[in-house]
Design a protein around this motif. Sequence first.
Motif, PDB file in Angstrom:
ATOM      1  N   ILE A  75      -7.683  -7.746   2.406  1.00 55.86           N
ATOM      2  CA  ILE A  75      -6.347  -7.656   1.612  1.00 55.86           C
ATOM      3  C   ILE A  75      -5.069  -7.886   2.756  1.00 55.86           C
ATOM      4  N   SER A  76      -5.253  -6.944   3.721  1.00 59.16           N
ATOM      5  CA  SER A  76      -4.434  -6.739   4.430  1.00 59.16           C
ATOM      6  C   SER A  76      -4.197  -7.930   5.796  1.00 59.16           C
ATOM      7  N   TYR A  80       1.071 -13.991  -1.786  1.00 54.78           N
ATOM      8  CA  TYR A  80       0.378 -13.647  -2.674  1.00 54.78           C
ATOM      9  C   TYR A  80       1.076 -13.212  -4.032  1.00 54.78           C
ATOM     10  N   ASN A 110       1.327   1.272  -7.254  1.00 59.64           N
ATOM     11  CA  ASN A 110       0.729   1.264  -6.056  1.00 59.64           C
ATOM     12  C   ASN A 110       0.150   2.813  -5.712  1.00 59.64           C
ATOM     13  N   LEU A 122       0.941 -11.210   2.208  1.00 59.20           N
ATOM     14  CA  LEU A 122       1.242 -10.418   0.733  1.00 59.20           C
ATOM     15  C   LEU A 122       2.636 -11.385   0.086  1.00 59.20           C
ATOM     16  N   VAL A 143       0.172  -5.296  -5.224  1.00 59.00           N
ATOM     17  CA  VAL A 143      -0.249  -5.685  -3.787  1.00 59.00           C
ATOM     18  C   VAL A 143       0.051  -4.831  -2.689  1.00 59.00           C
ATOM     19  N   TYR A 144       0.771  -3.801  -2.777  1.00 58.02           N
ATOM     20  CA  TYR A 144       1.279  -3.045  -1.529  1.00 58.02           C
ATOM     21  C   TYR A 144       0.569  -1.818  -1.556  1.00 58.02           C
TER      22      TYR A 144
END
Lengths: 390, 305
Positions: free
Chosen positions: A231-232, A239, A202, A236, A261-262
Motif C-alpha cells: 500500500i505504501s 487511489y 485512519n 495514494l 488511505v492514510y
Amino acid sequence: MTERHGIPDMDDPWGRLPAYSEAREFIGGASRTFAADVWLRFRRKFTSILGLFLILIVSLFAFVGPFFTRFSYEDQNLEYVNIPPFFRAIECGGGLYHITPGLKLIRLEDGGRLSGAVNKVSADQAAKSAVFDDGGKKLVMDYSSRPYSLLDGEGRRAESTLFVRNMTYPLGSDSLGRDMMARLMYGARVSLLVALTAALANLVIGVFFGSVSAYCGGSVDAVMMRVVDIISTLPLTLYVILIMVFLDAGMTGIVVALGTVYWVNMARVVRGEILSLKGRDFVLASRTIGSSSAVILVRHLIPNAMGSILVTLTMLIPQAIFMEAFLSFIGLGIPAPLASLGTMCSDALGMLRSSPYQLFEPAFLICALTFGFNFMGDGLRDAMDPKLRK
Amino acid sequence: MLRYAIKRTAMSILTMFALICLTFIMMHAIPGGPFTSDRGLSPSVEAALNEKYHLGDSVLVQLRHYMKDLARGDLGVSYQYRGKSVNDFITSGFPVSGRLGCAAIVFVLLTSVPLGVTAALKNGRWQDMAVMGIATLGVTIPSFVMATMLIYIFSYRLAILPTLGASSWKGYILPTIALGGYSMAFLARLIRSSLLEVMGQDYIRTARSKGISEFRVVTRHALRNALIPVITVLGPTMANLLTGSFVVESIFAMPGLGIHFVSGISNRDYTTIMGMTIFYATFLIAIVFIVDIFYCLIDPRIKYD
C-alpha cells in the motif's frame, strides 16, 4: 504542593529549602501526571501555543460563529454580488453610493450598510454612461475612465470619495451574492469535520492493524507488513481520486476515501511502539494474572503507545485538510450549494482579478489550520518525547 | 544487494498488478455503460460497439483483454472524445508535464540545498529564522493557493509574467515555483536538521583540526553525509510533484497530462481515468524503485531487507 514534604518544587529546583526539613536529603519533586508533564513542556514552546491558539480560534469561528451571523451559507441576494469587504464610496447629491464592478449603483446607509440597488433609467453604451433614479433624484454614472465617477442631476461631478467598510457583509459577498463570512464558517466546519472524521477512521484502522500485527508477530506480522509495504508504494493521491470517482463526490465519499488511505503510517508507528512494549514486565505480569490478549492490548499496550499515536494523529489532520481541499479543487469534493474551504477557493479562481478577497479568505483559513496543526504536532512530539527533539 | 533488487522488482510488479485490477474493477463497478448517453444509439449500433470493445463479456474476461492490450502498451480509446485514444493524450501531454516536472525538480534541488545549508550553518541566527520561516510557510500553503497567489502578484499586480501557457519559457516560471514550493520547503527543513546533526560529529572536528578550510569541511565532509536522507525522500518528492501537477497544470492552463486527467474526471471518461492512473502509477513506482536502488548503492551501511 511543595510545603507538605518540604520537597523543592521542580519549577524552582534550586530554591532554598526550609532549615528543618525531613526531606533535606530528598532530591526530586512532587510527582506529576504524564499529562501535566507534557503540558508543562508543551507550553514552553511559543510555536506550539501559537498552533493551539490558531486551531481554537478557527474552531470557534467555525462552530460558534454561525450563531452570530445574520445570513446562512445559502442565503443569496443577487443585488449584492461581488462586494468586497472594503470599497470606494462616492458622496453625491446628499447620498452615499458604491459602484460595483458589474456597473450597478448601490445606495449606502450609515457609512457602509448596503441598502438596495438604485434603479437604472437609461444607459448610453457609446458614451459609457448610465442614468439612475434614486427616489426622484437623478444620478449619472460615468464609466468611461477609471475610477468610475458619479454626476448629480445638474451635471456636477461628485468630488468626495471615501473608503468604507462593508457593514452588511463584513468579509464581502461572493459571486452569487452570498455572505462570505457565513460561507467561510460553514466551509471551515465542513473541512474540519471531514479532516477529523477521516483522521479518526485512519486512527482506528491504523491502531488496530499495527497492534494486531505487532502483538501476533511471526507469520501474521510478516503478511500484514507486506500488505502495508504494497500500500505504501501505491500512489495514494491517485487511489483517493479513484475512490472518489467510484463513490461520487460528496461528504461520505470524501470521508471514506480519506479515511481508508492514510492509515499506513499510523500502523507502522503503532507496530513499532508495541513491538518494543510487549516484552516489558508489566505485560508479563498482566498475562500471569490471566488477562486475555484483547485486554492486554487494549488496557496495557495501546495506552502506553498513546503518545506517538496522538502525534501521528495531529500530523494526519492537516494532511486530510490539504487533501480535501485538493479534491474539492479538482472538482471531486463537496457538491454545491454546500461549501468547503477547497471549493470556495476553486469557485473564486475565476474572479481572481476583480475580487481577489474571495480567494484570499478561504486560503488564509486553510493555511491557518494547517499551520496550527503542524505547530501543535511538532510541539506535542517534543513534549511527549524530549529525546526526539532536533 | 541483488536479492534486494529482485525482491523490490517482484514487489513493484505485484503492486502494479494489484493497482491495475483495482482500477479496472472500480471503474467497471460504476453503473452505466460507456455508450449509455442521452443521444440514444440504435440497439444494433450499441450491440456492435459492445461487441467491438468486448463489453458484453464478464468483467474477468474484459480484464484479461485489457491486460493483453496493456502489455502491448495500448491504453484503449477515450469514451468521450471521438477518435482519441488515451495514448494520444499521453503522447501530447507528456512533453509539457515532463518539462514542468524536470524544471520543478531542478528548482527544488537548486533552492533547497543552499537554503538548508545556510540555515544549518547560521543556526539560531536571523538567516536560520528566515529560512525556517519560509520553509514553514512553504509546507503549510497548498499548491493551488500558492499558484493563485503567484498569479495574482506576478501576473496581475506586477504584470511581469504570463498567467498561462506553455509557449515560452516565461510561462514555466510560475508553475515551477507553485509546484516545487512544498517540496522545496520540506527538503530545506530536512537538509537543515541533517546537516546540523552531521556538523556535530567527531570526523568534522578531525577535518577542522587538520586545518582544512571551513568551506571544504562543509562541502567535502559534511554535506556528502548530510544529503543521504535527502535521497530517501526523493521518491516521495517526485510523487508529490507528479500529483501536484494536476492542479498546477489546470490553474496555469498548461496542456500537460494533469489537465487530461482532471478533465477526464469531470467528464467521467472512465478509460482515460483508468489509463492515466495506470500510467502515473507505473511512472511513480518506477521512480521510487530507482531511487531505492540508488540509495542502497550510495550508502553501504543500509540493510537490504
